[in-house]
Design a protein around this motif. Structure first.
Motif, PDB file in Angstrom:
ATOM      1  N   ALA A   1       8.735   7.177  -5.285  1.00  0.00           N
ATOM      2  CA  ALA A   1       9.875   7.658  -6.060  1.00  0.00           C
ATOM      3  C   ALA A   1      11.141   7.035  -5.485  1.00  0.00           C
ATOM      4  N   GLY A   2      11.992   6.523  -6.387  1.00  0.00           N
ATOM      5  CA  GLY A   2      13.235   5.910  -5.965  1.00  0.00           C
ATOM      6  C   GLY A   2      14.391   6.363  -6.833  1.00  0.00           C
ATOM      7  N   ARG A   3      15.586   5.978  -6.442  1.00  0.00           N
ATOM      8  CA  ARG A   3      16.766   6.358  -7.205  1.00  0.00           C
ATOM      9  C   ARG A   3      16.913   5.548  -8.488  1.00  0.00           C
ATOM     10  N   ASP A   4      16.283   4.365  -8.493  1.00  0.00           N
ATOM     11  CA  ASP A   4      16.339   3.532  -9.692  1.00  0.00           C
ATOM     12  C   ASP A   4      15.117   2.628  -9.690  1.00  0.00           C
ATOM     13  N   PRO A   5      14.820   1.978 -10.819  1.00  0.00           N
ATOM     14  CA  PRO A   5      13.638   1.112 -10.880  1.00  0.00           C
ATOM     15  C   PRO A   5      13.656  -0.035  -9.875  1.00  0.00           C
ATOM     16  N   ALA A   6      14.840  -0.532  -9.517  1.00  0.00           N
ATOM     17  CA  ALA A   6      14.913  -1.645  -8.562  1.00  0.00           C
ATOM     18  C   ALA A   6      14.361  -1.236  -7.198  1.00  0.00           C
ATOM     19  N   GLU A   7      14.682  -0.023  -6.747  1.00  0.00           N
ATOM     20  CA  GLU A   7      14.137   0.450  -5.475  1.00  0.00           C
ATOM     21  C   GLU A   7      12.620   0.544  -5.535  1.00  0.00           C
ATOM     22  N   VAL A   8      12.110   1.049  -6.646  1.00  0.00           N
ATOM     23  CA  VAL A   8      10.655   1.179  -6.799  1.00  0.00           C
ATOM     24  C   VAL A   8       9.994  -0.194  -6.845  1.00  0.00           C
ATOM     25  N   ASP A   9      10.588  -1.131  -7.573  1.00  0.00           N
ATOM     26  CA  ASP A   9      10.018  -2.475  -7.669  1.00  0.00           C
ATOM     27  C   ASP A   9       9.940  -3.134  -6.292  1.00  0.00           C
ATOM     28  N   ALA A  10      10.980  -2.988  -5.467  1.00  0.00           N
ATOM     29  CA  ALA A  10      10.977  -3.582  -4.127  1.00  0.00           C
ATOM     30  C   ALA A  10       9.861  -2.992  -3.274  1.00  0.00           C
ATOM     31  N   ALA A  11       9.678  -1.689  -3.342  1.00  0.00           N
ATOM     32  CA  ALA A  11       8.604  -1.045  -2.577  1.00  0.00           C
ATOM     33  C   ALA A  11       7.238  -1.501  -3.072  1.00  0.00           C
ATOM     34  N   MET A  12       7.080  -1.601  -4.382  1.00  0.00           N
ATOM     35  CA  MET A  12       5.789  -1.997  -4.952  1.00  0.00           C
ATOM     36  C   MET A  12       5.436  -3.432  -4.558  1.00  0.00           C
ATOM     37  N   ARG A  13       6.411  -4.333  -4.591  1.00  0.00           N
ATOM     38  CA  ARG A  13       6.137  -5.723  -4.208  1.00  0.00           C
ATOM     39  C   ARG A  13       5.670  -5.812  -2.763  1.00  0.00           C
ATOM     40  N   ALA A  14       6.362  -5.106  -1.872  1.00  0.00           N
ATOM     41  CA  ALA A  14       5.966  -5.129  -0.459  1.00  0.00           C
ATOM     42  C   ALA A  14       4.592  -4.510  -0.271  1.00  0.00           C
ATOM     43  N   CYS A  15       4.326  -3.443  -0.988  1.00  0.00           N
ATOM     44  CA  CYS A  15       3.030  -2.767  -0.893  1.00  0.00           C
ATOM     45  C   CYS A  15       1.904  -3.688  -1.339  1.00  0.00           C
ATOM     46  N   LEU A  16       2.055  -4.324  -2.476  1.00  0.00           N
ATOM     47  CA  LEU A  16       0.988  -5.185  -3.012  1.00  0.00           C
ATOM     48  C   LEU A  16       0.754  -6.395  -2.128  1.00  0.00           C
ATOM     49  N   ALA A  17       1.831  -6.972  -1.575  1.00  0.00           N
ATOM     50  CA  ALA A  17       1.669  -8.123  -0.680  1.00  0.00           C
ATOM     51  C   ALA A  17       0.920  -7.727   0.584  1.00  0.00           C
ATOM     52  N   TYR A  18       1.242  -6.574   1.137  1.00  0.00           N
ATOM     53  CA  TYR A  18       0.572  -6.105   2.355  1.00  0.00           C
ATOM     54  C   TYR A  18      -0.888  -5.785   2.073  1.00  0.00           C
ATOM     55  N   LEU A  19      -1.143  -5.198   0.912  1.00  0.00           N
ATOM     56  CA  LEU A  19      -2.512  -4.868   0.524  1.00  0.00           C
ATOM     57  C   LEU A  19      -3.368  -6.127   0.446  1.00  0.00           C
ATOM     58  N   GLU A  20      -2.786  -7.204  -0.055  1.00  0.00           N
ATOM     59  CA  GLU A  20      -3.538  -8.454  -0.226  1.00  0.00           C
ATOM     60  C   GLU A  20      -3.705  -9.220   1.074  1.00  0.00           C
ATOM     61  N   ASN A  21      -2.694  -9.215   1.932  1.00  0.00           N
ATOM     62  CA  ASN A  21      -2.672 -10.133   3.069  1.00  0.00           C
ATOM     63  C   ASN A  21      -2.914  -9.504   4.429  1.00  0.00           C
ATOM     64  N   GLU A  22      -2.799  -8.183   4.561  1.00  0.00           N
ATOM     65  CA  GLU A  22      -2.844  -7.581   5.892  1.00  0.00           C
ATOM     66  C   GLU A  22      -3.845  -6.440   6.036  1.00  0.00           C
ATOM     67  N   ALA A  23      -3.907  -5.547   5.067  1.00  0.00           N
ATOM     68  CA  ALA A  23      -4.634  -4.282   5.243  1.00  0.00           C
ATOM     69  C   ALA A  23      -6.095  -4.435   4.830  1.00  0.00           C
ATOM     70  N   TRP A  24      -6.904  -4.952   5.742  1.00  0.00           N
ATOM     71  CA  TRP A  24      -8.301  -5.258   5.425  1.00  0.00           C
ATOM     72  C   TRP A  24      -9.268  -4.376   6.212  1.00  0.00           C
ATOM     73  N   PHE A  25     -10.327  -3.974   5.551  1.00  0.00           N
ATOM     74  CA  PHE A  25     -11.519  -3.492   6.243  1.00  0.00           C
ATOM     75  C   PHE A  25     -12.326  -4.709   6.712  1.00  0.00           C
ATOM     76  N   TYR A  26     -13.290  -4.477   7.603  1.00  0.00           N
ATOM     77  CA  TYR A  26     -14.195  -5.541   8.060  1.00  0.00           C
ATOM     78  C   TYR A  26     -15.632  -5.047   7.949  1.00  0.00           C
ATOM     79  N   ALA A  27     -16.559  -6.006   7.849  1.00  0.00           N
ATOM     80  CA  ALA A  27     -17.973  -5.673   7.660  1.00  0.00           C
ATOM     81  C   ALA A  27     -18.817  -6.254   8.779  1.00  0.00           C
ATOM     82  N   ILE A  28     -19.780  -5.463   9.259  1.00  0.00           N
ATOM     83  CA  ILE A  28     -20.783  -5.915  10.227  1.00  0.00           C
ATOM     84  C   ILE A  28     -22.159  -5.544   9.672  1.00  0.00           C
ATOM     85  N   ALA A  29     -23.064  -6.505   9.677  1.00  0.00           N
ATOM     86  CA  ALA A  29     -24.420  -6.246   9.182  1.00  0.00           C
ATOM     87  C   ALA A  29     -25.218  -5.477  10.228  1.00  0.00           C
ATOM     88  N   VAL A  30     -25.896  -4.427   9.815  1.00  0.00           N
ATOM     89  CA  VAL A  30     -26.736  -3.643  10.726  1.00  0.00           C
ATOM     90  C   VAL A  30     -27.893  -4.513  11.200  1.00  0.00           C
TER      91      VAL A  30
END
Length: 461
Positions: free
Chosen positions: A90-119
């Motif tokens: 929630a933001g005071r205007d759409p521009a604030e929300v757009d800035a947060a969403m862009r940062a969120c989506l970029a971090y989701l794609e490039n940084e916030a990863w799970f990892y897998a190990i085969a049993v």
């Protein structure tokens, strides 16, 4: 912090903004009166999205007002766009929300990863989240009970693995378990937030990964969980490597020794790529730090010139800043630096001009003085930093020193191996002195000429 295991990258499934929330919805979300613009995201991974939502609060004044996991996890969504979780800004205007969403989506794609190990090295994958947030934002910091900006290890895994991993993480680092998510969560996982300084959080995440690797390597065993990462970092990396094929000893390689690592040690850094890790005191890494400092000093002088309305000086400093940035690429890639000019002058002409400032501008070989003001002070500081960077380059590319194989390629007076980089740094230093002389001579709009004579050495007549 990245780990040399197969990443399981999250995906955003649906993204929408609402410029003005309906009054009833705003009431249900307990929105402040001045925050009515909404941004909504669903994603395939809850913990990754929660980390990314936190990142958005660092890029915008928008707040996270709702974040929930869905029951049974991503394997059993209620629809193709549901995934595992939802987050709302929630933001005071759409521009604030757009800035947060862009940062969120970029971090989701490039940084916030799970990892897998085969049993057992070949069975079904175990996925887990050994994530370090170097500086928490306004969403996660209150949940962990820490100040905004503090570091945190966000550690999540399946039930048994999460308990063993958290135990190893707590023992391996000076980090505190600030919050425990006892299994099962809504998604049938467990874990916690460990807090401490960034080094401690990284050590905790490494131990967490190592402990899970040990469980995956031999799930049915009576041995204690010491293989889960207690001990030195080499043992932790080896524990992760045990869950990988024997032919793959680790992606990262130390240049000096040939030693391989599954997880990049924090005290090493890339000289060129993953196969050329070096200590951070390596001469070329020291040079990179000096050039980074030089860019900051030039930018600082540029800001002062802008505040003084010396617009032409701002533009000339931009030329120096651009050349300093090109130096970084040339050093890292090994490519030759392209021929350059500064203020329409060749490198030789820049040097010649600095030797004739009295004839050109009526300014002797001057001594910086408090009467000359902040612009000249900052130009002189940047010049001194450029000289330090040039010395670092001469040390890093000294052709007369023994090479890594023990041979000596040239005499102690031989030109440096990267003469192009050393020349450019020398001329940046000269150019900064030249700009200070021009400023004192009143050659820029807004430049302030000092009261009284300019102190310095004049050439004999």
């Amino acid at each position: 912090m990245k780990i040399d295991l197969r990443p399981v990258k999250p995906r955003a499934l649906a993204v929408r903004t609402i410029p003005e929330a309906a009054p009833d919805l705003a009431t249900s979300l307990s929105l402040p009166a001045d925050r009515r613009a909404l941004g909504i995201i669903t994603a395939t991974s809850d913990d990754a999205l929660f980390s990314a939502l936190d990142q958005g609060t660092k890029a915008s004044p928008a707040d996270v007002v709702y974040a929930k996991s869905f029951y049974a996890g991503a394997a059993h969504p209620s629809g193709p766009l549901s995934g595992e979780c939802i987050g709302i800004y929630a933001g005071r205007d759409p521009a604030e929300v757009d800035a947060a969403m862009r940062a969120c989506l970029a971090y989701l794609e490039n940084e916030a990863w799970f990892y897998a190990i085969a049993v057992g090295g070949a069975g079904e994958d175990v996925v887990f989240y050994p994530h370090v947030i170097a500086s928490t934002g306004r969403y996660l910091a209150p949940l962990a009970g820490i100040p905004v900006g503090a570091a945190m290890a966000y550690l999540i895994a399946p039930p048994l693995e999460s308990v063993v991993g958290l135990d190893a993480a707590c023992k391996a680092a000076n980090a505190r378990l600030a919050k425990w998510f006892g299994p099962p969560s809504e998604t049938n996982f467990g874990g916690g937030y460990l807090v401490g300084d960034q080094t401690a959080c990284e050590a905790a995440a490494t131990a967490f990964a190592s402990a899970i690797a040990d469980v995956c390597a031999a799930p049915i065993t009576e041995r204690a969980a010491r293989g889960g990462g207690e001990g030195d970092p080499g043992a932790k990396a080896a524990a992760v490597a045990r869950a990988r094929p024997a032919s793959d000893a680790g992606r990262f390689k130390a240049l000096a020794t040939g030693e391989r690592f599954a997880i990049k040690p924090d005290h090493l850094t890339h000289l060129v790529d993953d196969a050329s890790l070096v200590v951070k005191t390596h001469p070329r890494i020291v040079l990179r730090g000096k050039v980074d400092f030089l860019q900051s000093a030039i930018l600082d002088a540029q800001v002062a010139a802008d505040q003084d309305n010396a617009r032409a000086l701002v533009g000339e400093l931009a030329e120096l800043l651009e050349l300093a940035r090109k130096l970084v690429g040339a050093e890292v890639t090994g490519k030759p630096l392209e021929p350059f000019q500064l203020f329409g002058m060749s490198p030789d002409e820049v040097r010649d001009a600095t030797h004739h400032t009295y004839e050109l501008y009526g300014v002797p070989f001057m001594y910086p003085d408090v009467r000359q003001g902040p612009v000249v002070a900052k130009l002189n500081l940047a010049r001194a930093v450029a000289r330090e960077a040039e010395l670092a380059a001469l040390t890093a590319f000294d052709a007369g020193k023994p090479s890594h194989d023990g041979s000596t390629a040239a005499s102690p007076t031989a030109p440096p191996a990267r003469a192009d980089i050393c020349l450019a740094l020398n001329r940046i230093s000269s150019a900064l002195y030249l700009l200070a002389c021009k400023y004192v001579a009143g050659r820029y709009d807004g430049s302030r000429r000092p009261m009284g004579p300019v102190r310095g050495w004049r050439p004999p007549r």
